[in-house]
Write a protein that holds these residues in place. Structure first.
Motif, PDB file in Angstrom:
ATOM      1  N   GLN A   1       0.819  -1.215   0.000  1.00 56.92           N
ATOM      2  CA  GLN A   1       0.000   0.000   0.000  1.00 56.92           C
ATOM      3  C   GLN A   1       0.853   1.266   0.000  1.00 56.92           C
ATOM      4  O   GLN A   1       0.495   2.250  -0.649  1.00 56.92           O
TER       5      GLN A   1
ATOM      6  N   ASP B   1      -3.420   2.542  -1.527  1.00 54.59           N
ATOM      7  CA  ASP B   1      -4.295   1.722  -0.675  1.00 54.59           C
ATOM      8  C   ASP B   1      -5.049   0.661  -1.463  1.00 54.59           C
ATOM      9  O   ASP B   1      -5.212  -0.480  -1.013  1.00 54.59           O
ATOM     10  N   ASN B   2      -5.528   1.011  -2.663  1.00 57.27           N
ATOM     11  CA  ASN B   2      -6.377   0.095  -3.423  1.00 57.27           C
ATOM     12  C   ASN B   2      -5.605  -0.995  -4.159  1.00 57.27           C
ATOM     13  O   ASN B   2      -6.211  -1.816  -4.858  1.00 57.27           O
ATOM     14  N   SER B   3      -4.285  -1.020  -4.000  1.00 52.49           N
ATOM     15  CA  SER B   3      -3.493  -2.098  -4.598  1.00 52.49           C
ATOM     16  C   SER B   3      -3.654  -3.403  -3.822  1.00 52.49           C
ATOM     17  O   SER B   3      -3.189  -4.456  -4.259  1.00 52.49           O
TER      18      SER B   3
ATOM     19  N   PHE C   1      -6.307  -6.207  -2.236  1.00 56.04           N
ATOM     20  CA  PHE C   1      -7.685  -6.677  -2.357  1.00 56.04           C
ATOM     21  C   PHE C   1      -7.992  -7.735  -1.313  1.00 56.04           C
ATOM     22  O   PHE C   1      -7.098  -8.393  -0.773  1.00 56.04           O
TER      23      PHE C   1
ATOM     24  N   SER D   1      -9.025   0.318   1.685  1.00 58.17           N
ATOM     25  CA  SER D   1      -9.097  -0.244   0.340  1.00 58.17           C
ATOM     26  C   SER D   1     -10.551  -0.479  -0.026  1.00 58.17           C
ATOM     27  O   SER D   1     -11.322  -1.037   0.767  1.00 58.17           O
ATOM     28  N   VAL D   2     -10.936  -0.066  -1.223  1.00 57.78           N
ATOM     29  CA  VAL D   2     -12.306  -0.301  -1.687  1.00 57.78           C
ATOM     30  C   VAL D   2     -12.440  -1.658  -2.368  1.00 57.78           C
ATOM     31  O   VAL D   2     -13.548  -2.038  -2.762  1.00 57.78           O
ATOM     32  N   ASN D   3     -11.340  -2.380  -2.491  1.00 56.76           N
ATOM     33  CA  ASN D   3     -11.382  -3.621  -3.268  1.00 56.76           C
ATOM     34  C   ASN D   3     -11.705  -4.829  -2.396  1.00 56.76           C
ATOM     35  O   ASN D   3     -10.901  -5.732  -2.189  1.00 56.76           O
TER      36      ASN D   3
ATOM     37  N   ARG E   1     -16.162   4.397  -3.077  1.00 52.55           N
ATOM     38  CA  ARG E   1     -16.336   2.972  -3.396  1.00 52.55           C
ATOM     39  C   ARG E   1     -16.496   2.731  -4.891  1.00 52.55           C
ATOM     40  O   ARG E   1     -16.256   1.628  -5.373  1.00 52.55           O
TER      41      ARG E   1
ATOM     42  N   HIS F   1     -14.623   3.471  -7.025  1.00 53.93           N
ATOM     43  CA  HIS F   1     -13.301   3.215  -7.592  1.00 53.93           C
ATOM     44  C   HIS F   1     -12.863   1.758  -7.420  1.00 53.93           C
ATOM     45  O   HIS F   1     -11.744   1.411  -7.800  1.00 53.93           O
ATOM     46  N   SER F   2     -13.724   0.914  -6.839  1.00 55.02           N
ATOM     47  CA  SER F   2     -13.379  -0.511  -6.787  1.00 55.02           C
ATOM     48  C   SER F   2     -13.323  -1.041  -8.214  1.00 55.02           C
ATOM     49  O   SER F   2     -14.121  -0.652  -9.069  1.00 55.02           O
TER      50      SER F   2
END
Length: 695
Positions: A95, A100-102, A104, A127-129, A350, A352-353
């Motif tokens: 991250q 952060d979104n890297s 899941f 994270s949104v994933n 969210r 952006h997930s």
């Protein structure tokens, strides 16, 4: 001495109560609890052999760290502390380096309370994933009906129910606890209609069976709607007073060709008209839909259309008809997510997930979105992840692409009971406890909650909800896990703790009379306050405001057949094939075909057949004849892998697994992120030079 412990089976969401008998030699056996008001002591084959999962000699019992290449199944044993430290170090580094979104987080359908717990970890990691299986299991049905009715209706099946339509569902195999009410209605004269390409238990015993072309369900639903409107069979009072957009629906229907829709289903207009009339003329009727309707790009609109049928027929909130959910849950954090956890991250963020579908209520990442980001770095890179209680190598579309995507990850952690094909792709594998190995809370199908007793601990396995929390604490973003606090939070609606529930054993859900005609006073929970035959909200999202049928993938000279799949009653998706007592009943993957097709392709029963949907998409299954099938329809087994093959080809994950045949190309009309599973164009032929000693 024979000690008896009453607890709950945790293999699925039904929550069957069971009595576990332990003799003086510490040997266990399972029987159903006859006091259970839901099951009355009945159990499925999987539940009867649940002890075999806990005690299986190949259970994962200690954390493992990969030493060879991904998939080679080479490991060293490490301590929990080392595992957590390395996971935290890698996740935090990922991250810090890629954003952060890297990172899941993916869950499955295996055990209670892991879904919300994993969401809490994703929220804490910013994270949104967060990813689950709902795009092909639950979300299309839930949101398709909610966008129409304002809620996802149940079925009040009683002696007052005059007609039951089973649509893409086989309760006899998948939710046997509902068969008592179904049989009771049938005994009191209910007409039954089954819509299914395969002659299931319901089809065999139905008054009408419609063996439609796999994937043509929306064509059938729109044909039924057209017949109802053209013949003015609809409930005129209900439509006039409580439906929004009827004139727009009528204009849309006027443009449809009934002969075309019937031909798409390969059903006669007479048959469709007959069953529509049976449904409309019934004083009270229900449509019971199943998971099969979640399995194509148009799944959201299929469920919209079925909700429209419920409304046109006037079967909403009447005795013996479609019921409105009622009552509050006695637990938090089981299923679905609690709103306060979802709202920890704003809807705008969210969005952006990766791969998130157009329907904004479905905030999760999709499997195809995750894979594309892993492989292309677009819209951003996915570099590491945690997978809990699911087996993407068999459950995500395009299994070969799944492998390629996981090979691009810098770091992957899997929490599992056994060394699955997915676990073989991990850097660290964590041993998860089965539901018999920890004390906790379960909820039955009737909403009642029960104390879940612990039988014994196997190795160093831990419950998934604890594993998730400990990873969060090691990352410095969640507090120290406390078992009492965790279950007290889960039990907060009833304001007790786990020990108090243990003393009470169970808290029964209040039996409430079904609501009837509540919309007279409160309307429907939709923007218009009515049933939305036309959805202005969907129009604003630039989606179809009225369901539009688009043809399935076309058959060709090379691929003239259509293949679909069905669950085995002996397995929970990909789970359970290492259990010898279950494997003996269903030892190898089976493809069902008509004997005339077998003769045409020189296939005999027991032959190994190749099923092909593209030159690079081929699987192998054993042939079984079923002359109730249409000659151009074949039914293949789902989610096959071969635990006995171990590291060879990822335990055979690409030999017979149906998702080798599927694709991440979901089509341009997928509102909810579902993809083509039913009705794939294919061909079948005898396999040559194929040795499948394991099957």
């Amino acid at each position: 001495m024979n000690n008896v412990i009453t607890t709950t089976c945790g293999l699925c969401s039904t929550g069957c109560r069971i009595n576990v008998h332990c003799n003086e030699h510490n040997q266990y056996s399972i029987k159903g609890d006859k006091r259970d008001p839901v099951t009355h002591g009945a159990l499925c084959k999987k539940g009867l052999h649940a002890i075999d999962i806990m005690l299986h000699p190949e259970r994962l019992t200690q954390p493992l760290k990969r030493t060879g290449k991904r998939g080679e199944d080479q490991w060293i044993t490490i301590s929990w502390q080392q595992a957590l430290d390395e996971i935290a170090l890698k996740f935090n580094h990922t991250q810090n380096t890629f954003g952060d979104n890297s990172l899941f987080f993916s869950y499955g359908y295996s055990k209670d309370f892991i879904n919300t717990q994993l969401l809490k970890l994703a929220n804490a990691a910013n994270s949104v994933n967060i990813h689950g299986p709902e795009t092909v299991c639950w979300a299309p049905s839930k949101y398709g009906k909610e966008y129409t009715l304002g809620y996802n209706p149940g079925a009040d099946i009683t002696q007052h129910t005059d007609c039951i339509i089973f649509w893409g569902v086989n309760k006899h195999n998948t939710r046997f606890t509902e068969m008592r009410a179904i049989n009771h209605a049938i005994e009191h004269g209910a007409t039954t209609i089954c819509v299914d390409p395969q002659q299931t238990h319901h089809a065999k015993n139905a008054n009408y069976w419609l063996p439609l072309v796999p994937g043509s369900d929306l064509a059938l639903a729109m044909a039924m709607i057209k017949i109802i409107i053209d013949k003015a069979w609809y409930d005129t009072v209900f439509v006039a007073d409580f439906c929004y957009g009827f004139s727009a629906l009528q204009s849309h229907i006027d443009q449809l060709d009934l002969s075309y829709l019937a031909n798409e289903c390969q059903l006669s207009i007479e048959m469709i008209t007959d069953i529509t009339q049976q449904y409309i003329n019934a004083k009270s009727a229900v449509i019971i839909t199943g998971n099969a309707l979640d399995h194509n790009p148009d799944s959201f609109q299929v469920n919209r259309a079925i909700a429209i049928l419920m409304a046109l027929s006037g079967n909403i909130e009447i005795q013996g008809g479609q019921s409105k959910p009622q009552g509050k849950s006695l637990v938090n954090g089981r299923w679905p997510y609690d709103p306060q956890d979802v709202d920890q991250i704003s809807p705008t963020i969210r969005q952006h997930s990766v791969g998130s579908p157009p329907i904004p209520e479905y905030f999760r990442a999709t499997s195809q979105g995750l894979m594309d980001a892993m492989l292309t770095g677009q819209p951003y890179s996915i570099k590491a992840g945690l997978i809990v209680g699911t087996n993407p190598m068999t459950s995500w579309p395009n299994s070969n692409k799944v492998k390629q995507a996981f090979e691009q990850l810098d770091f992957l952690v899997v929490s599992e009971l056994f060394m699955t094909p997915t676990a073989m792709m991990a850097d660290i594998v964590l041993p998860a406890a089965s539901f018999f190995e920890y004390a906790g809370v379960t909820q039955g199908q009737d909403g009642s909650i029960h104390y879940q007793a612990s039988l014994q601990q196997v190795g160093d396995a831990k419950p998934d909800h604890q594993i998730i929390a400990e990873i969060g604490h090691a990352m410095g973003i969640m507090p120290v896990y406390n078992d009492n606090d965790f279950w007290k939070s889960a039990l907060s609606p009833v304001n007790i703790d786990l020990m108090q529930l243990k003393a009470q054993t169970s808290i029964l859900a209040a039996v409430e009379n079904q609501q009837t005609l509540s919309y007279l006073s409160v309307g429907f929970d939709t923007p218009s306050g009515k049933v939305e035959l036309y959805s202005q909200k969907l129009h604003e999202l630039t989606l179809d405001p009225i369901p539009v049928y688009r043809p399935n993938l076309s058959v060709t000279d090379r691929y003239p057949l259509r293949v679909t799949t069905a669950k085995s009653r002996h397995y929970m998706f990909s789970h359970g094939r290492q259990i010898s007592s279950l494997r003996a009943r269903h030892p190898f993957p089976i493809v069902k075909i008509h004997s005339s097709l077998g003769e045409k392709e020189h296939l005999k029963e027991g032959d190994i057949a190749a099923i092909e949907t593209a030159p690079d998409k081929i699987i192998y299954q054993r042939v079984k004849f079923d002359d109730n099938l249409n000659i151009d329809t074949i039914i293949a087994d789902l989610s096959w892998w071969f635990p006995e093959m171990k590291s060879k080809q990822l335990s055979g994950a690409f030999i017979s697994n149906y998702n080798v045949l599927t694709s991440t190309d979901i089509g341009t009309h997928s509102d909810i992120g579902s993809f083509y599973i039913n009705g794939l164009p294919c061909r079948i032929y005898k396999a040559t030079n194929i040795e499948l000693s394991t099957i």
